[in-house]
Design a protein around this motif. Structure first.
Motif, PDB file in Angstrom:
ATOM      1  N   VAL A 251      -2.774   8.344   0.974  1.00 46.06           N
ATOM      2  CA  VAL A 251      -3.118   6.876   0.509  1.00 46.06           C
ATOM      3  C   VAL A 251      -2.227   6.312   0.483  1.00 46.06           C
ATOM      4  N   VAL A 252      -0.813   6.527   0.530  1.00 47.85           N
ATOM      5  CA  VAL A 252       0.339   5.720   0.501  1.00 47.85           C
ATOM      6  C   VAL A 252       0.378   5.048   2.232  1.00 47.85           C
ATOM      7  N   ARG A 253       0.338   5.915   3.062  1.00 49.65           N
ATOM      8  CA  ARG A 253       0.368   5.587   4.359  1.00 49.65           C
ATOM      9  C   ARG A 253      -0.782   4.628   4.593  1.00 49.65           C
ATOM     10  N   ASN A 254      -1.678   4.805   4.247  1.00 48.15           N
ATOM     11  CA  ASN A 254      -2.915   3.674   4.263  1.00 48.15           C
ATOM     12  C   ASN A 254      -2.681   2.581   3.423  1.00 48.15           C
ATOM     13  N   LEU A 255      -2.022   2.313   2.399  1.00 51.18           N
ATOM     14  CA  LEU A 255      -1.706   1.278   1.674  1.00 51.18           C
ATOM     15  C   LEU A 255      -0.711   0.468   2.673  1.00 51.18           C
ATOM     16  N   ARG A 256       0.275   0.983   3.046  1.00 56.27           N
ATOM     17  CA  ARG A 256       1.110   0.352   4.184  1.00 56.27           C
ATOM     18  C   ARG A 256       0.304   0.065   5.400  1.00 56.27           C
ATOM     19  N   ARG A 257      -0.409   0.600   5.919  1.00 52.80           N
ATOM     20  CA  ARG A 257      -1.361   0.259   7.063  1.00 52.80           C
ATOM     21  C   ARG A 257      -2.182  -1.284   6.754  1.00 52.80           C
ATOM     22  N   GLU A 258      -2.705  -1.211   5.493  1.00 47.61           N
ATOM     23  CA  GLU A 258      -3.316  -2.468   5.120  1.00 47.61           C
ATOM     24  C   GLU A 258      -2.533  -3.655   4.534  1.00 47.61           C
TER      25      GLU A 258
END
Length: 321
Positions: A171-178
């Motif tokens: 989830v944290v990686r996705n936040l960074r990507r977004e």
């Protein structure tokens, strides 16, 4: 423009400076870990960024806004996950997420968040009956339901099982990507090393070090040997044998203050072998993030966090308040 700006921040409790001249920045699409022992000033710094503490001096901005003066506008742009506390005890995750989603003009899909954080099977279970790890994952979901541009996460993996930790990291990686800027505080240094792009280490209200995990671990590498052995070694005898200071930093964990040469390593292993003592976790010429942390904070232990407690009794939209 940085997503988070802290410049010369000073916060006082009476005559004591809990935060004393702290400066750092964090960018969009970046994960920043703020580390420190209890009492280091982490909670106070984050509460000031969230608009719940008034600086005595210095300047803080989140997305270019003043966290206090522009708090109403900023509340819709940031998400806050607390380590403790949650929704009403009888409210289940699905209803809690739908309630929080109603506060925002363009919320994330509550059912999608339930699945991403492995909460689908307990979606109708009252909050009070969730496990500690499930409550923690729900706290994260509630912080993210408003699609924040900046997310403040307090101990996001504390008490979470290995599968849950993997889900939170993703989830944290996705936040960074977004494009979201994520500031997390944690005592779990391995997790910080895995998730963070940059790390700030605080102690006694001041910044002790800042940089990428790799840069911090490289600083001073090769100038010491670390190893594990039974607690209570005769460090004075070992120091005499190696002609170098030896410190037992924590029970069973030692540091030899000498260059990590083959001769020094051989001398250490020979000394242990002569006494039939086991050797564990030999680290010669490299450091872990934990090594860096304890070197910079002198292994400091505090009885309370920041100002005698976690101070997290705030309430408000988007932050489980």
């Amino acid at each position: 423009m940085p997503a988070i700006e802290v410049e010369g921040l000073v916060v006082r409790y009476g005559s004591r400076a809990a935060v004393d001249g702290v400066s750092f920045t964090a960018e969009a699409s970046q994960v920043l870990a703020v580390l420190g022992p209890n009492g280091a000033g982490k909670t106070t710094t984050v509460e000031t960024l969230e608009g719940y503490r008034r600086p005595a001096a210095g300047r803080v901005r989140v997305l270019g806004l003043d966290p206090r003066g522009d708090h109403r506008a900023l509340a819709l742009l940031m998400g806050v996950m607390l380590q403790r506390g949650g929704p009403y005890p009888r409210l289940d995750p699905r209803r809690a997420l739908r309630l929080y989603a109603s506060y925002y003009p363009d919320p994330a899909d509550p059912d999608d968040l339930l699945e991403r954080l492995d909460l689908g099977r307990v979606a109708t279970t009252p909050y009070r009956r969730l496990s500690g790890g499930e409550q923690q994952r729900l706290s994260l979901a509630l912080a993210l339901v408003g699609r924040p541009r900046v997310a403040f996460l307090d101990e996001p993996t504390a008490g979470v099982d290995p599968a849950g930790r993997l889900a939170i990291r993703e989830v944290v990686r996705n936040l960074r990507r977004e494009g979201t800027c994520v500031l997390l505080t944690t005592h779990e240094l391995d997790e910080a090393g895995r998730m963070a792009d940059r790390v700030v280490i605080l102690d006694r209200g001041q910044v002790m070090a800042e940089g990428t995990p790799a840069d911090l671990m490289a600083a001073g590498a090769g100038q010491e040997i670390r190893f594990g052995a039974p607690a209570g070694l005769a460090v004075d005898e070992l120091a005499a044998a190696l002609s170098a200071p030896v410190v037992e930093e924590r029970p069973g964990e030692y540091r030899v203050e000498t260059a990590a040469t083959p001769a020094a390593v051989a001398g250490l292993t020979a000394w242990l072998a002569e006494r039939d003592l086991p050797l564990a976790d030999l680290r010669a010429g490299r450091q872990s993030l934990e090594d860096v942390f304890f070197r910079l904070t002198a292994g400091a232990e505090r009885l309370s966090d920041d100002h005698g407690g976690d101070g997290r009794r705030r309430r408000g939209v988007g932050a489980q308040r």
